[in-house]
Each structure stands twice: as C-alpha cells, then as structure tokens.
Design a protein around this motif. Structure first.
Motif, PDB file in Angstrom:
ATOM      1  N   LEU A  33     -10.944   9.386  14.567  1.00  0.00           N
ATOM      2  CA  LEU A  33      -9.600   9.050  14.150  1.00  0.00           C
ATOM      3  C   LEU A  33      -8.993   8.112  15.136  1.00  0.00           C
ATOM      4  N   LEU A  34      -9.384   7.853  16.159  1.00  0.00           N
ATOM      5  CA  LEU A  34      -8.615   6.966  17.227  1.00  0.00           C
ATOM      6  C   LEU A  34      -8.367   5.546  16.528  1.00  0.00           C
ATOM      7  N   LEU A  35      -9.500   4.965  15.891  1.00  0.00           N
ATOM      8  CA  LEU A  35      -9.261   3.586  15.424  1.00  0.00           C
ATOM      9  C   LEU A  35      -8.328   3.359  14.459  1.00  0.00           C
ATOM     10  N   PRO A  36      -8.501   4.188  13.341  1.00  0.00           N
ATOM     11  CA  PRO A  36      -7.794   4.164  12.024  1.00  0.00           C
ATOM     12  C   PRO A  36      -6.307   4.598  12.407  1.00  0.00           C
ATOM     13  N   VAL A  37      -6.048   5.560  13.130  1.00  0.00           N
ATOM     14  CA  VAL A  37      -4.623   5.919  13.358  1.00  0.00           C
ATOM     15  C   VAL A  37      -3.967   4.762  14.290  1.00  0.00           C
ATOM     16  N   THR A  38      -4.632   4.330  15.284  1.00  0.00           N
ATOM     17  CA  THR A  38      -3.921   3.190  15.911  1.00  0.00           C
ATOM     18  C   THR A  38      -3.841   2.014  14.964  1.00  0.00           C
ATOM     19  N   ALA A  39      -4.583   1.662  14.048  1.00  0.00           N
ATOM     20  CA  ALA A  39      -4.410   0.492  13.096  1.00  0.00           C
ATOM     21  C   ALA A  39      -3.390   0.686  12.115  1.00  0.00           C
ATOM     22  N   LEU A  40      -3.262   1.856  11.784  1.00  0.00           N
ATOM     23  CA  LEU A  40      -2.294   2.290  11.045  1.00  0.00           C
ATOM     24  C   LEU A  40      -0.874   2.189  11.390  1.00  0.00           C
ATOM     25  N   LEU A  41      -0.847   2.896  12.888  1.00  0.00           N
ATOM     26  CA  LEU A  41       0.565   2.967  13.366  1.00  0.00           C
ATOM     27  C   LEU A  41       0.878   1.477  13.658  1.00  0.00           C
ATOM     28  N   ALA A  42      -0.265   0.574  14.129  1.00  0.00           N
ATOM     29  CA  ALA A  42       0.293  -0.888  14.395  1.00  0.00           C
ATOM     30  C   ALA A  42       0.743  -1.486  13.142  1.00  0.00           C
ATOM     31  N   ILE A  43       0.205  -1.244  11.956  1.00  0.00           N
ATOM     32  CA  ILE A  43       0.611  -1.962  10.707  1.00  0.00           C
ATOM     33  C   ILE A  43       1.979  -1.492  10.206  1.00  0.00           C
ATOM     34  N   GLU A  44       2.389   0.057  10.502  1.00  0.00           N
ATOM     35  CA  GLU A  44       3.565   0.468  10.200  1.00  0.00           C
ATOM     36  C   GLU A  44       4.744  -0.142  10.916  1.00  0.00           C
ATOM     37  N   PHE A  45       4.528  -0.254  12.224  1.00  0.00           N
ATOM     38  CA  PHE A  45       5.433  -0.813  13.135  1.00  0.00           C
ATOM     39  C   PHE A  45       5.660  -2.211  12.972  1.00  0.00           C
ATOM     40  N   SER A  46       4.524  -2.901  12.615  1.00  0.00           N
ATOM     41  CA  SER A  46       4.661  -4.252  12.267  1.00  0.00           C
ATOM     42  C   SER A  46       5.364  -4.721  11.313  1.00  0.00           C
ATOM     43  N   VAL A  47       5.136  -4.049  10.054  1.00  0.00           N
ATOM     44  CA  VAL A  47       5.940  -4.216   8.678  1.00  0.00           C
ATOM     45  C   VAL A  47       7.226  -4.081   9.039  1.00  0.00           C
ATOM     46  N   ARG A  48       7.653  -2.614   9.709  1.00  0.00           N
ATOM     47  CA  ARG A  48       8.893  -2.293   9.643  1.00  0.00           C
ATOM     48  C   ARG A  48       9.783  -3.330  10.600  1.00  0.00           C
ATOM     49  N   GLY A  49       8.887  -3.928  11.723  1.00  0.00           N
ATOM     50  CA  GLY A  49       9.642  -4.876  12.468  1.00  0.00           C
ATOM     51  C   GLY A  49       9.826  -6.424  12.053  1.00  0.00           C
ATOM     52  N   GLY A  50       9.458  -6.599  10.714  1.00  0.00           N
ATOM     53  CA  GLY A  50       9.409  -7.668  10.200  1.00  0.00           C
ATOM     54  C   GLY A  50       8.400  -8.721  10.590  1.00  0.00           C
ATOM     55  N   LEU A  51       7.428  -8.475  11.372  1.00  0.00           N
ATOM     56  CA  LEU A  51       6.058  -9.198  11.803  1.00  0.00           C
ATOM     57  C   LEU A  51       5.422  -9.772  10.560  1.00  0.00           C
ATOM     58  N   ILE A  52       5.160  -8.445   9.542  1.00  0.00           N
ATOM     59  CA  ILE A  52       4.329  -8.991   8.256  1.00  0.00           C
ATOM     60  C   ILE A  52       5.308  -8.844   7.028  1.00  0.00           C
ATOM     61  N   PRO A  53       4.918  -9.456   6.243  1.00  0.00           N
ATOM     62  CA  PRO A  53       5.884  -9.512   4.960  1.00  0.00           C
ATOM     63  C   PRO A  53       5.282  -8.234   4.303  1.00  0.00           C
ATOM     64  N   ALA A  54       6.099  -7.335   3.776  1.00  0.00           N
ATOM     65  CA  ALA A  54       5.848  -6.110   3.099  1.00  0.00           C
ATOM     66  C   ALA A  54       5.333  -6.348   1.937  1.00  0.00           C
ATOM     67  N   HIS A  55       5.581  -7.405   1.103  1.00  0.00           N
ATOM     68  CA  HIS A  55       4.996  -7.425  -0.113  1.00  0.00           C
ATOM     69  C   HIS A  55       3.639  -8.042   0.089  1.00  0.00           C
ATOM     70  N   MET A  56       3.194  -8.540   1.298  1.00  0.00           N
ATOM     71  CA  MET A  56       1.750  -9.007   1.519  1.00  0.00           C
ATOM     72  C   MET A  56       0.893  -7.689   1.922  1.00  0.00           C
ATOM     73  N   LEU A  57       1.289  -7.016   2.852  1.00  0.00           N
ATOM     74  CA  LEU A  57       0.595  -5.937   3.411  1.00  0.00           C
ATOM     75  C   LEU A  57       1.762  -4.553   3.436  1.00  0.00           C
ATOM     76  N   PRO A  58       1.892  -3.847   2.568  1.00  0.00           N
ATOM     77  CA  PRO A  58       2.788  -2.533   2.568  1.00  0.00           C
ATOM     78  C   PRO A  58       2.539  -1.806   3.599  1.00  0.00           C
ATOM     79  N   PRO A  59       3.569  -1.098   4.266  1.00  0.00           N
ATOM     80  CA  PRO A  59       3.296  -0.045   5.252  1.00  0.00           C
ATOM     81  C   PRO A  59       2.536   1.165   4.795  1.00  0.00           C
ATOM     82  N   PRO A  60       1.802   1.709   5.418  1.00  0.00           N
ATOM     83  CA  PRO A  60       1.277   2.946   5.128  1.00  0.00           C
ATOM     84  C   PRO A  60       2.172   4.185   4.531  1.00  0.00           C
ATOM     85  N   THR A  61       3.151   4.107   4.925  1.00  0.00           N
ATOM     86  CA  THR A  61       4.222   5.208   4.426  1.00  0.00           C
ATOM     87  C   THR A  61       4.440   4.816   2.776  1.00  0.00           C
ATOM     88  N   GLN A  62       4.387   3.338   2.455  1.00  0.00           N
ATOM     89  CA  GLN A  62       4.844   3.045   1.248  1.00  0.00           C
ATOM     90  C   GLN A  62       3.449   3.495   0.136  1.00  0.00           C
TER      91      GLN A  62
END
Length: 288
Positions: A47-76
C-alpha cells in the motif's frame, strides 16, 4: 529384566508427553503469529506506493500545481464513483465481467486443447505452431474491423476479441510447459510401462502445470485488456463504454473512475487465479 528396565527408561511418561504437546502447541502459535506479521508487513509495503501517489496527487491538485480538469483529485473520483453507483454502475461492471468470463473461458478451453496437441505431437506442432506464431503478432485492434464485418456489433465480436486475447498466452504456456518436461521423467514412466493416459495424468500434467497456470494468469490479464478494446468500439454498457463516454463528455473523473474499477477487477481476478495456482502447486518445493 534388563530389557524391561530399558523400556521403562526409554518410554516417555505422561508428564513428558504433555510437556512435548505444550511445546509443540506453543511453537505452532509462534509460527502462526509470525506468518500473520509477515502478511501485515507485506500488505503495508504493497500500500505504500499507491497511498503515497494518491496523497501527492490530492495535494498537488488542491494546491493548484495540476489542473483539476486534467487530473481530478482522488476525493473527486470517489464522489464520481458514488454518483455512478446511483446511476447503474453495477450494471456496467456486471456486463464487462460477464464478457471477460465468457471470452476467457472459450479462449482458454481452445488454447488448452490446441496447446496440448502441439506439445504432445511433433506433427501437430509442424502444422499449427507456425500459423499461431504469425497470428500472435497481430495487434488486437487489427482484428476489430474484420470481426465487426463478419459478426456485426452485438456481443459476438466482443466475445471473440476477448477470446483471441486470452488464447495466445495460454496456448504458449500449455505447449511450452509440455515440451519442457524433463525427458528422464518420460523415460522412467516408460520403464514402468505407464499407459498414455497415466503418463499424461501422473507425469506430463504435474510437470507442465506451473507453465500452464502462468499462461492462464497472463491470458486472464489480456482478456481484460481486450475487453476494453472491444467495448470502446461498439458497446452501450460496460467499463469500456464508460471510458468512451467520459472522453466524449470531457469528464476526466469518469475516465479515471473506470480505470480504477478496471484495476480493481483485474487485481481481484488475478488474486483468485494466484490462490488457485498456489493450492494447485502446494507440492512444489520452490524458493518463494
């Protein structure tokens, strides 16, 4: 007299037997506890790798580093799965699963029969194997126009395409597994004058079983891949249809939700095959 005394000395008393039983039980408990600990550790590592990747995507999208319409956060994506669940998601999952099951079963049955024929007979190998090796090199999408032309757009072309995807890995596993059986095992079986049926059941099948089961696992994985190709082209229900629908409506969350479901279904089916493989090969003294 001396023999009776020696027998009394060598024979364990009831107290010694109880102590041995207690020690054996304690050792068994320690072994079970250690196995549970190892499984928990392996689960955490997996679980270490997928959980880390999901958390990184979530914070990157919420922080504006990645456009949400291109890569929606895991919560969406979770919210999208919940919405799809209220709109008949189980129907899509069931349709795709039934197609994979039917296509894999038919492709596996044909592959086992023809793979065994090629593995057992040099004449069958000379006739069939060159053609199958040529057909194996054809990309999956190249079959689609021909299948649509021959079978229309109903379920038949989808089943056939999935069966084609499952056929070749299983055929290769069966044929190579039988061909790879140690010649000395066959010679020993001949010395014991085993019939062809007994030779197949007691020597060839156990020796080739690891390669056959590996082929079945690879065939099942390709069946899921070919299912997506089949449903992307002509389907009104299924996970491939959801992928196509998400692309046409510019809904990346639907596309990713379908991909997540495909990953989960593929992992579940592979885990079931791995359990069957482990139980079927329990006799093997392997490293892992």
């Amino acid at each position: 007299m001396s023999s009776q005394l020696a027998a009394r000395v060598d024979a364990p008393s009831a107290a010694d037997a109880a102590e041995l039983a207690h020690a054996a039980g304690a050792a068994r408990a320690r072994l079970v506890s250690a196995l549970h600990g190892q499984r928990a550790q392996r689960l955490l590592l997996a679980l270490l790798l997928p959980v880390t990747a999901l958390l990184a995507i979530e914070f990157s999208v919420r922080g504006g580093l990645i456009p949400a319409h291109m890569l929606p956060p895991p919560t969406q994506i979770i919210e999208t799965l919940r919405d799809l669940g209220a709109q008949g998601l189980l129907g899509h999952i069931g349709a795709s699963t039934l197609r994979v099951a039917a296509g894999f079963a038919s492709g596996a049955l044909l592959a086992v029969v023809l793979g065994a024929a090629v593995g057992l007979s040099r004449h069958a190998e000379a006739i069939l194997d060159p053609t199958f090796q040529a057909l194996r090199a054809i990309p999956s999408l190249a079959w689609v126009p021909l299948l649509l032309l021959w079978l229309g757009i109903d379920e038949a072309p989808k089943m056939v395409l999935i069966a084609i995807g499952a056929f070749f890995p299983i055929y290769m596993g069966v044929a190579s597994g039988i061909r790879g059986v140690d010649r000395k095992l066959i010679e020993v079986a001949r010395l014991y004058q085993l019939s062809n049926i007994a030779l197949t059941r007691r020597v060839l099948l156990p020796a080739a079983l690891p390669a056959i089961l590996t082929g079945l696992r690879n065939g099942l994985s390709l069946a899921w891949m070919f299912m997506v190709a089949a449903e992307l082209i002509a389907a009104s229900k299924g996970l491939g249809y959801l992928l196509s629908d998400g692309r046409e409506t510019s809904r990346a969350d639907i596309v990713l939700a379908a991909i997540v479901l495909l990953a989960i279904l593929g992992k579940v089916s592979d885990t079931l095959m791995a359990i069957i493989e482990k139980r079927s090969l329990a006799w093997r003294d392997s490293y892992a």
